[in-house]
Scaffold this motif. Structure first.
Motif, mmCIF file in Angstrom:
data_model
loop_
_atom_site.group_PDB
_atom_site.id
_atom_site.type_symbol
_atom_site.label_atom_id
_atom_site.label_comp_id
_atom_site.label_asym_id
_atom_site.label_seq_id
_atom_site.Cartn_x
_atom_site.Cartn_y
_atom_site.Cartn_z
ATOM 1 N N LEU A 176 3.567 -28.655 -3.456
ATOM 2 C CA LEU A 176 3.761 -27.490 -2.587
ATOM 3 C C LEU A 176 5.211 -27.407 -2.115
ATOM 4 O O LEU A 176 5.819 -26.333 -2.097
ATOM 5 C CB LEU A 176 2.822 -27.580 -1.382
ATOM 6 C CG LEU A 176 1.386 -27.079 -1.592
ATOM 7 C CD1 LEU A 176 0.511 -27.458 -0.406
ATOM 8 C CD2 LEU A 176 1.378 -25.562 -1.791
ATOM 9 N N SER A 180 7.348 -14.153 -9.718
ATOM 10 C CA SER A 180 5.902 -13.969 -9.931
ATOM 11 C C SER A 180 5.238 -15.268 -10.355
ATOM 12 O O SER A 180 4.155 -15.627 -9.881
ATOM 13 C CB SER A 180 5.653 -12.891 -10.993
ATOM 14 O OG SER A 180 6.173 -11.657 -10.567
ATOM 15 N N SER A 232 6.320 -18.217 -9.700
ATOM 16 C CA SER A 232 6.332 -19.120 -8.547
ATOM 17 C C SER A 232 5.173 -18.815 -7.609
ATOM 18 O O SER A 232 4.517 -19.717 -7.070
ATOM 19 C CB SER A 232 7.663 -18.992 -7.789
ATOM 20 O OG SER A 232 8.732 -19.366 -8.612
ATOM 21 N N ILE A 233 4.918 -17.533 -7.408
ATOM 22 C CA ILE A 233 3.813 -17.146 -6.518
ATOM 23 C C ILE A 233 2.473 -17.587 -7.102
ATOM 24 O O ILE A 233 1.593 -18.092 -6.385
ATOM 25 C CB ILE A 233 3.835 -15.618 -6.294
ATOM 26 C CG1 ILE A 233 5.080 -15.241 -5.464
ATOM 27 C CG2 ILE A 233 2.570 -15.151 -5.591
ATOM 28 C CD1 ILE A 233 5.301 -13.745 -5.330
ATOM 29 N N LEU A 234 2.317 -17.428 -8.432
ATOM 30 C CA LEU A 234 1.084 -17.889 -9.074
ATOM 31 C C LEU A 234 0.911 -19.393 -8.921
ATOM 32 O O LEU A 234 -0.190 -19.895 -8.647
ATOM 33 C CB LEU A 234 1.097 -17.512 -10.560
ATOM 34 C CG LEU A 234 0.878 -16.035 -10.892
ATOM 35 C CD1 LEU A 234 1.064 -15.790 -12.394
ATOM 36 C CD2 LEU A 234 -0.521 -15.603 -10.454
ATOM 37 N N LEU A 253 2.218 -21.344 -6.596
ATOM 38 C CA LEU A 253 1.898 -21.665 -5.205
ATOM 39 C C LEU A 253 0.457 -21.310 -4.878
ATOM 40 O O LEU A 253 -0.224 -22.014 -4.126
ATOM 41 C CB LEU A 253 2.855 -20.916 -4.272
ATOM 42 C CG LEU A 253 4.287 -21.465 -4.230
ATOM 43 C CD1 LEU A 253 5.192 -20.555 -3.422
ATOM 44 C CD2 LEU A 253 4.291 -22.873 -3.634
ATOM 45 N N GLY A 254 -0.010 -20.197 -5.456
ATOM 46 C CA GLY A 254 -1.414 -19.824 -5.245
ATOM 47 C C GLY A 254 -2.358 -20.893 -5.777
ATOM 48 O O GLY A 254 -3.353 -21.238 -5.131
ATOM 49 N N PHE A 255 -2.041 -21.436 -6.961
ATOM 50 C CA PHE A 255 -2.860 -22.506 -7.529
ATOM 51 C C PHE A 255 -2.867 -23.722 -6.610
ATOM 52 O O PHE A 255 -3.911 -24.348 -6.380
ATOM 53 C CB PHE A 255 -2.308 -22.895 -8.907
ATOM 54 C CG PHE A 255 -2.855 -24.176 -9.434
ATOM 55 C CD1 PHE A 255 -4.126 -24.246 -9.991
ATOM 56 C CD2 PHE A 255 -2.095 -25.352 -9.375
ATOM 57 C CE1 PHE A 255 -4.641 -25.439 -10.466
ATOM 58 C CE2 PHE A 255 -2.595 -26.552 -9.857
ATOM 59 C CZ PHE A 255 -3.875 -26.583 -10.407
ATOM 60 N N VAL A 309 -2.359 -23.791 -3.398
ATOM 61 C CA VAL A 309 -3.122 -23.514 -2.173
ATOM 62 C C VAL A 309 -4.615 -23.685 -2.441
ATOM 63 O O VAL A 309 -5.351 -24.260 -1.630
ATOM 64 C CB VAL A 309 -2.813 -22.089 -1.675
ATOM 65 C CG1 VAL A 309 -3.792 -21.686 -0.566
ATOM 66 C CG2 VAL A 309 -1.383 -22.010 -1.151
ATOM 67 N N ILE A 310 -5.079 -23.190 -3.605
ATOM 68 C CA ILE A 310 -6.493 -23.361 -3.974
ATOM 69 C C ILE A 310 -6.829 -24.842 -4.116
ATOM 70 O O ILE A 310 -7.885 -25.317 -3.675
ATOM 71 C CB ILE A 310 -6.796 -22.611 -5.288
ATOM 72 C CG1 ILE A 310 -6.675 -21.103 -5.053
ATOM 73 C CG2 ILE A 310 -8.188 -22.954 -5.804
ATOM 74 C CD1 ILE A 310 -6.780 -20.285 -6.320
#
Length: 269
Positions: A24, A49, A51-53, A55-57, A59-60
């Motif tokens: 993270l 984009s 990077s956001i994907l 980071l989303g992974f 977070v999950i």
């Protein structure tokens, strides 16, 4: 299946949390660097984009860690934890080994802790299978090294001389109606799983073989039992018969064997 002498699950959970926190942090730093670097608009948007994907992974995954801790605490399955086990086995476990190598934590301690976490996750699902869909795999080193009788093909070849615990396993197999095989290594164990098409496995082995077996057999639920090595690795090893019996009882009801909750089929079966 808990005792003070058992490896602690918190080692694996701690490393797993540390690995996710590090990823993270790296993901956040990478996003900040991208924002400050003068990239072309198209390239900048693409990388941002991605990077956001990423980071989303993460977070999950972090939410998954929280569910895991809750499951270990409560001892029962929470939400979609059955799918979370795949993330832990296939993705997070290798990361914990890498992080452990950085902090010079013995690989065997991480493997022990991983087996305990895996067992807790399998137990929390409270899966029941028919007695003939459970496979019990034992290592060949439980046979006395002076014995000349070959039992890897069929443990019923045992002559019951009393030099090892194989007669106890034969009795156990007859009592619960489960298939028991002695495997000479991981290759034979994997072949047996493909041939027998079990819905669940109880396996006794050393730390290395258990972790690789759990990894290879996923999504098949595997309860792993560490063998004891009073004479060193791979010679006259021992095991806790009561622990094996308890693991069989978890999956199979004696005299019944009716599947209460079918599990997903093992790939390739």
């Amino acid at each position: 299946m808990e005792a003070d002498s058992r490896p602690k699950k918190r080692l694996f959970v701690g490393l797993m949390s540390g690995a996710l926190a590090a990823l993270l942090l790296l993901g956040g730093l990478f996003a900040l660097v991208l924002k400050g670097v003068g990239l072309g608009k198209a390239m900048g948007a693409l990388l941002m984009s991605l990077s956001i994907l990423f980071l989303g992974f993460l977070v999950i995954a972090a939410a998954g860690v929280l569910l895991l801790v809750l499951t270990l605490y409560k001892g029962r399955e929470i939400l979609f934890l059955g799918r979370l086990r795949g993330l832990i086995v296939k993705v997070i476990y290798p990361l914990t080994l890498f992080l452990g190598s950085i902090f010079r934590i013995p690989r065997e301690k991480i493997q022990e802790s991983f087996v305990e976490v895996n067992n807790q996750l399998v137990l929390s699902r409270r899966i029941k299978v028919k007695h003939d869909r459970l496979l019990l795999l034992m290592p060949h080193c439980i046979q006395n090294n002076e014995c000349r009788t070959r039992v890897t093909g069929d443990i019923r070849n045992c002559e019951r001389c009393g030099m090892c615990r194989i007669p106890d396993l034969i009795d156990l197999g007859e009592e619960y109606g489960v298939d028991i095989f002695v495997a000479t290594g991981g290759t034979l164990a994997r072949r047996l799983i493909k041939e027998k098409r079990p819905q669940a496995v109880v396996a006794v082995a050393c730390k290395r073989d258990l972790t690789s077996g759990i990894f290879d057999a996923y999504p098949l639920p595997v309860l792993g039992i560490l063998n004891e090595r009073p004479f060193g690795p791979c010679i006259n090893t021992e095991f806790d018969l009561e622990e094996v019996k308890e693991s069989i009882r978890h999956f199979v009801v004696p005299g019944n064997g009716a599947a209460e909750r079918p599990v997903e089929e093992f790939p390739g079966t």
